[in-house]
Design a protein around this motif. Structure first.
Motif, PDB file in Angstrom:
ATOM      1  N   ARG A   1      45.948  70.485  -6.548  1.00  9.72           N
ATOM      2  CA  ARG A   1      47.018  69.491  -6.458  1.00  9.72           C
ATOM      3  C   ARG A   1      46.389  68.248  -5.821  1.00  9.72           C
ATOM      4  NH1 ARG A   1      51.985  72.180  -7.073  1.00  9.72           N
ATOM      5  NH2 ARG A   1      53.115  70.438  -6.116  1.00  9.72           N
ATOM      6  N   VAL A   2      46.064  67.265  -6.650  1.00 14.26           N
ATOM      7  CA  VAL A   2      45.234  66.135  -6.231  1.00 14.26           C
ATOM      8  C   VAL A   2      46.081  64.886  -6.012  1.00 14.26           C
ATOM      9  CG1 VAL A   2      43.227  64.701  -6.789  1.00 14.26           C
ATOM     10  CG2 VAL A   2      43.323  67.093  -7.582  1.00 14.26           C
ATOM     11  N   LEU A   3      45.952  64.285  -4.832  1.00  6.71           N
ATOM     12  CA  LEU A   3      46.486  62.954  -4.567  1.00  6.71           C
ATOM     13  C   LEU A   3      45.376  61.959  -4.865  1.00  6.71           C
ATOM     14  CD1 LEU A   3      48.491  60.873  -3.330  1.00  6.71           C
ATOM     15  CD2 LEU A   3      47.460  61.394  -1.107  1.00  6.71           C
ATOM     16  N   VAL A   4      45.659  60.968  -5.729  1.00  4.22           N
ATOM     17  CA  VAL A   4      44.674  59.939  -6.072  1.00  4.22           C
ATOM     18  C   VAL A   4      45.130  58.611  -5.485  1.00  4.22           C
ATOM     19  CG1 VAL A   4      43.278  58.937  -7.884  1.00  4.22           C
ATOM     20  CG2 VAL A   4      44.365  61.158  -8.261  1.00  4.22           C
ATOM     21  N   ILE A   5      44.341  58.092  -4.568  1.00  4.67           N
ATOM     22  CA  ILE A   5      44.651  56.847  -3.879  1.00  4.67           C
ATOM     23  C   ILE A   5      43.890  55.707  -4.547  1.00  4.67           C
ATOM     24  CG2 ILE A   5      44.456  55.611  -1.679  1.00  4.67           C
ATOM     25  CD1 ILE A   5      44.744  58.331  -0.285  1.00  4.67           C
ATOM     26  N   GLY A   6      44.610  54.634  -4.894  1.00  2.00           N
ATOM     27  CA  GLY A   6      43.976  53.479  -5.525  1.00  2.00           C
ATOM     28  C   GLY A   6      43.093  52.707  -4.558  1.00  2.00           C
ATOM     29  N   ASP A   7      42.459  51.651  -5.048  1.00  2.00           N
ATOM     30  CA  ASP A   7      41.498  50.877  -4.255  1.00  2.00           C
ATOM     31  C   ASP A   7      42.174  50.285  -3.006  1.00  2.00           C
ATOM     32  OD1 ASP A   7      40.597  51.244  -6.852  1.00  2.00           O
ATOM     33  OD2 ASP A   7      39.773  49.233  -7.068  1.00  2.00           O
ATOM     34  N   PRO A   8      41.827  50.730  -1.792  1.00  2.00           N
ATOM     35  CA  PRO A   8      42.460  50.158  -0.589  1.00  2.00           C
ATOM     36  C   PRO A   8      41.918  48.781  -0.191  1.00  2.00           C
ATOM     37  CG  PRO A   8      41.767  52.444  -0.234  1.00  2.00           C
ATOM     38  CD  PRO A   8      41.103  51.981  -1.485  1.00  2.00           C
ATOM     39  N   HIS A   9      40.600  48.568  -0.393  1.00  2.00           N
ATOM     40  CA  HIS A   9      39.959  47.296  -0.040  1.00  2.00           C
ATOM     41  C   HIS A   9      40.170  46.938   1.433  1.00  2.00           C
ATOM     42  CE1 HIS A   9      38.318  45.552  -3.792  1.00  2.00           C
ATOM     43  NE2 HIS A   9      39.190  46.363  -4.375  1.00  2.00           N
ATOM     44  N   ASN A  10      39.952  47.880   2.337  1.00  2.00           N
ATOM     45  CA  ASN A  10      40.060  47.568   3.761  1.00  2.00           C
ATOM     46  C   ASN A  10      39.041  46.502   4.184  1.00  2.00           C
ATOM     47  OD1 ASN A  10      42.090  49.515   4.711  1.00  2.00           O
ATOM     48  ND2 ASN A  10      40.649  51.030   3.962  1.00  2.00           N
ATOM     49  N   PRO A  11      39.436  45.560   5.060  1.00  2.00           N
ATOM     50  CA  PRO A  11      40.680  45.519   5.821  1.00  2.00           C
ATOM     51  C   PRO A  11      41.890  44.869   5.154  1.00  2.00           C
ATOM     52  CG  PRO A  11      39.191  43.836   6.645  1.00  2.00           C
ATOM     53  CD  PRO A  11      38.437  44.588   5.586  1.00  2.00           C
ATOM     54  N   PRO A  12      41.785  44.111   4.040  1.00  2.00           N
ATOM     55  CA  PRO A  12      43.011  43.498   3.504  1.00  2.00           C
ATOM     56  C   PRO A  12      43.837  44.446   2.636  1.00  2.00           C
ATOM     57  CG  PRO A  12      41.155  42.771   2.195  1.00  2.00           C
ATOM     58  CD  PRO A  12      40.591  43.598   3.305  1.00  2.00           C
TER      59      PRO A  12
ATOM     60  N   THR B   1      50.081  68.093  -1.969  1.00  2.00           N
ATOM     61  CA  THR B   1      48.729  68.050  -2.517  1.00  2.00           C
ATOM     62  C   THR B   1      47.740  68.687  -1.540  1.00  2.00           C
ATOM     63  OG1 THR B   1      48.370  65.819  -1.634  1.00  2.00           O
ATOM     64  CG2 THR B   1      49.212  66.003  -3.892  1.00  2.00           C
ATOM     65  N   ASP B   2      46.679  69.270  -2.087  1.00  2.00           N
ATOM     66  CA  ASP B   2      45.664  69.925  -1.257  1.00  2.00           C
ATOM     67  C   ASP B   2      44.294  69.253  -1.356  1.00  2.00           C
ATOM     68  OD1 ASP B   2      44.612  70.838  -3.745  1.00  2.00           O
ATOM     69  OD2 ASP B   2      45.801  72.666  -3.626  1.00  2.00           O
TER      70      ASP B   2
END
Length: 233
Positions: A3-14, A32-33
């Motif tokens: 069970r996959v959580l897919v996080i988009g491009d965060p571009h930290n710090p903004p 999700t695991d």
């Protein structure tokens, strides 16, 4: 099966101040695991071949701000897999441009104090190919990549493209998911896009046993994840 959580491009710090909370809520709701951050977790605006916006922090200040943000992401997603993005690799690319080999550079976990993160170029989970998407573009970047790789694909990189597009043949069904991103479009780092008509799509994905779902982040005025509801780090 995962069970996959897919996080988009965060571009930290903004990164948008509500994006991390949105991703945490998706993880809790869908149980999700596995977490895949699809790349460009660092922006590296001040370390680039491109001209820097004069209103943005310099390299040292940017590093300190990014490290502060990384600590929060690591605290919440301590077992994440990161598929390396073009912004993540900027330091290496600049070093290579002046003939400095990678042996002289620290690895990502040492730089960001994230000992349990797994940084990879790409990864396959439940017959789905995850990669950042560098070099891809067009109206349906992930769908076109799916046709080239002959398997389901999940990617980021193209901020203004998001969603799922399917294809089937007599023996199997495959998809391409463009995850979207988590950026704060009002940040000076993204001022170059001010006059581009196509705006970034803030979103994330969940892929359960190889079956995808895509979620737009409700971040408009009056919505749950509007930036006015969060303190800026």
């Amino acid at each position: 099966m995962s069970r996959v959580l897919v996080i988009g491009d965060p571009h930290n710090p903004p990164c948008h101040p509500g994006y991390r909370a949105f991703c945490k809520d998706l993880r809790r709701k869908h149980k999700t695991d596995t977490t895949v951050i699809i790349g460009d977790i660092c922006d590296h605006h001040a370390i680039s071949f491109h001209a820097a916006n004069p209103m943005c922090p310099g390299p040292d200040d940017e590093y300190q701000l990014t490290k502060q943000m990384m600590h929060l992401w690591y605290k919440d997603f301590s077992d994440a897999i990161i598929t390396l993005g073009n912004h993540d690799r900027r330091v290496l690319r600049l070093a290579e441009s002046v003939n400095i080999p990678p042996q002289y550079l620290r690895d990502y976990n040492e730089v960001w104090k994230t000992p349990k993160w797994k940084w990879v170029e790409d990864i396959v989970i439940d017959d789905v190919y995850y990669f950042h998407g560098e070099g891809r573009g067009g109206l349906y970047p992930a769908f076109n990549a799916m046709k080239d790789y002959l398997m389901s694909v999940c990617m980021g990189h193209c901020h203004a493209q998001a969603g799922i597009k399917w294809r089937a043949n007599p023996s199997k069904r495959t998809f391409g998911m463009d995850v979207g991103c988590g950026i704060d479009i009002d940040a000076y780092q993204f001022a170059y896009g001010k006059h581009i008509a196509a705006r970034p799509i803030l979103a994330a994905g969940v892929i359960i046993d190889g079956y995808p779902q895509h979620f737009i982040m409700p971040c408009g005025t009056g919505e749950k994840y509007h930036k006015s509801n969060f303190k800026k780090v």
